[in-house]
Design an enzyme around this catalytic site. Structure first.
Site, short mmCIF file in Angstrom:
data_model
loop_
_atom_site.label_atom_id
_atom_site.label_comp_id
_atom_site.label_asym_id
_atom_site.label_seq_id
_atom_site.Cartn_x
_atom_site.Cartn_y
_atom_site.Cartn_z
N LYS A 113 0.83 -1.21 0.00
CA LYS A 113 0.00 0.00 0.00
C LYS A 113 0.86 1.26 0.00
O LYS A 113 1.73 1.42 0.86
CB LYS A 113 -0.90 0.03 1.25
CG LYS A 113 -2.07 -0.93 1.16
CD LYS A 113 -2.83 -0.98 2.46
CE LYS A 113 -3.94 0.02 2.53
NZ LYS A 113 -4.73 -0.14 3.78
O1 G3P Z 1 -9.53 0.45 4.77
C1 G3P Z 1 -9.43 1.74 5.25
C2 G3P Z 1 -9.78 1.82 6.67
O2 G3P Z 1 -8.95 1.07 7.48
C3 G3P Z 1 -9.97 3.19 7.17
O3 G3P Z 1 -11.18 3.14 7.80
O4 G3P Z 1 -12.90 3.77 9.39
O5 G3P Z 1 -10.52 4.57 9.70
O6 G3P Z 1 -11.94 5.48 7.89
P1 G3P Z 1 -11.65 4.32 8.76
#
Ligand code: G3P
Length: 294
Positions: A113
């Site tokens: 990534k």
């Molecule tokens: O896959 C991306 C994720 O881990 C981020 O999620 O909920 O932190 O926006 P969030």
């Protein structure tokens, strides 16, 4: 268990192998997994070390990350395990690729990534030339997705781009529109970039990802638990998605832009405030596990 597998591959968004295993028995399969520095910092083993007063060196943190993805790797299908490089806003592409190359050797099904920044895109371009599979993360705009397409043209392996739905919702924009717009834009492409719906916060967003034909969706276990608890609903012909904020206010739609995928990637305006904030948050969470001098 899920009887009819959706076309969209389902990935677990998390950093705990025992949860991946639990999801595998709950759903019957797990196609892949995505990790990031914040999720790794929350891993129970790392949290246990921190609770006992231990702070990790950079090397120990890397070793822990490697151990975690090596446990997850055999549990998942062909969507692989995404491993994120440790990059700050100033990290150069060459440094990201050096990390990416090492991380790619940790497991046979790795995706590296990189952030959707100028340096991240340069790193992706260099990586696909070395046959390193990449997942371009922190994508918040159609321009970034167009640049991912252009920078990775010729890749022999599928490239993933990860639009972050929930974080757009958080600031009042309809995150699912970004997934819809990228899918539409890629219709005119050669199919080498797969859309991975990320930052999914609820079952409706998961169903909308299926309905929009996202190739992949990465989902926190909390949402997968909810989906299972309601007997795995699937979107039907009449499925309509409408996001709303906490107060029930409808989200602002994101208009589609006609972008030319054949332009050089450097020509797209890829700057996005949420990408910068996202990188800063990953750095802060990662550093919270480290020794001050590490
Ligand atoms: O896959 C991306 C994720 O881990 C981020 O999620 O909920 O932190 O926006 P969030």
């Amino acid at each position: 268990m899920l009887a009819n597998r959706p076309k969209t591959k389902i990935l677990v968004d998390g950093g705990d192998p025992s949860e991946t295993l639990r999801m595998k028995s709950l759903i019957g399969f797990v196609d892949g997994q995505t990790t990031n520095p914040s999720l790794i910092a929350k891993n129970p083993e790392i949290q246990r070390l921190i609770a006992s007063g231990h702070r990790l060196s950079s090397q120990e943190e890397k070793d822990e990350y490697k151990k975690i993805v090596q446990s997850i790797s055999p549990l998942v299908g062909d969507a692989g395990v995404s491993i994120e490089v440790f990059a700050d806003v100033g990290t150069r592409a060459e440094e990201m690729v050096a990390q990416g190359q090492e991380m790619f050797s940790w497991i046979p099904n790795a995706y590296v990534k990189y952030p959707c920044t100028h340096e991240g895109l340069r790193a992706a371009q260099m990586s696909v030339h070395k046959s390193i599979r990449v997942n371009m993360t922190l994508c918040f705009s159609q321009e970034q997705a167009a640049a991912v397409y252009a920078a990775t043209q010729g890749s022999k392996e599928p490239v993933y781009v990860s639009p972050f739905v929930g974080r757009l919702d958080d600031r009042g924009e309809e995150g699912m529109d970004l997934v819809r717009n990228i899918k539409k834009m890629y219709e005119r492409g050669d199919g080498h970039v797969h859309v991975l719906a990320a930052s999914i916060r609820n079952v409706n967003q998961l169903l909308c990802s299926f309905a929009l034909g996202a190739e992949l969706a990465t989902v926190p276990t909390k949402v997968l638990d909810e989906w299972a608890a309601t007997s795995f609903p699937m979107p039907d012909q009449d499925f309509r998605y409408q996001g709303a904020d906490a107060s029930g206010q409808l989200l602002k739609s994101i208009p589609y832009k006609a972008l030319d995928l054949n332009l050089p990637w450097e020509s797209f305006d890829i700057a996005h405030e949420l990408t910068t904030k996202g990188i800063q948050k990953f750095v802060a969470d990662f550093q919270s596990t480290l020794r001050r001098s590490a």
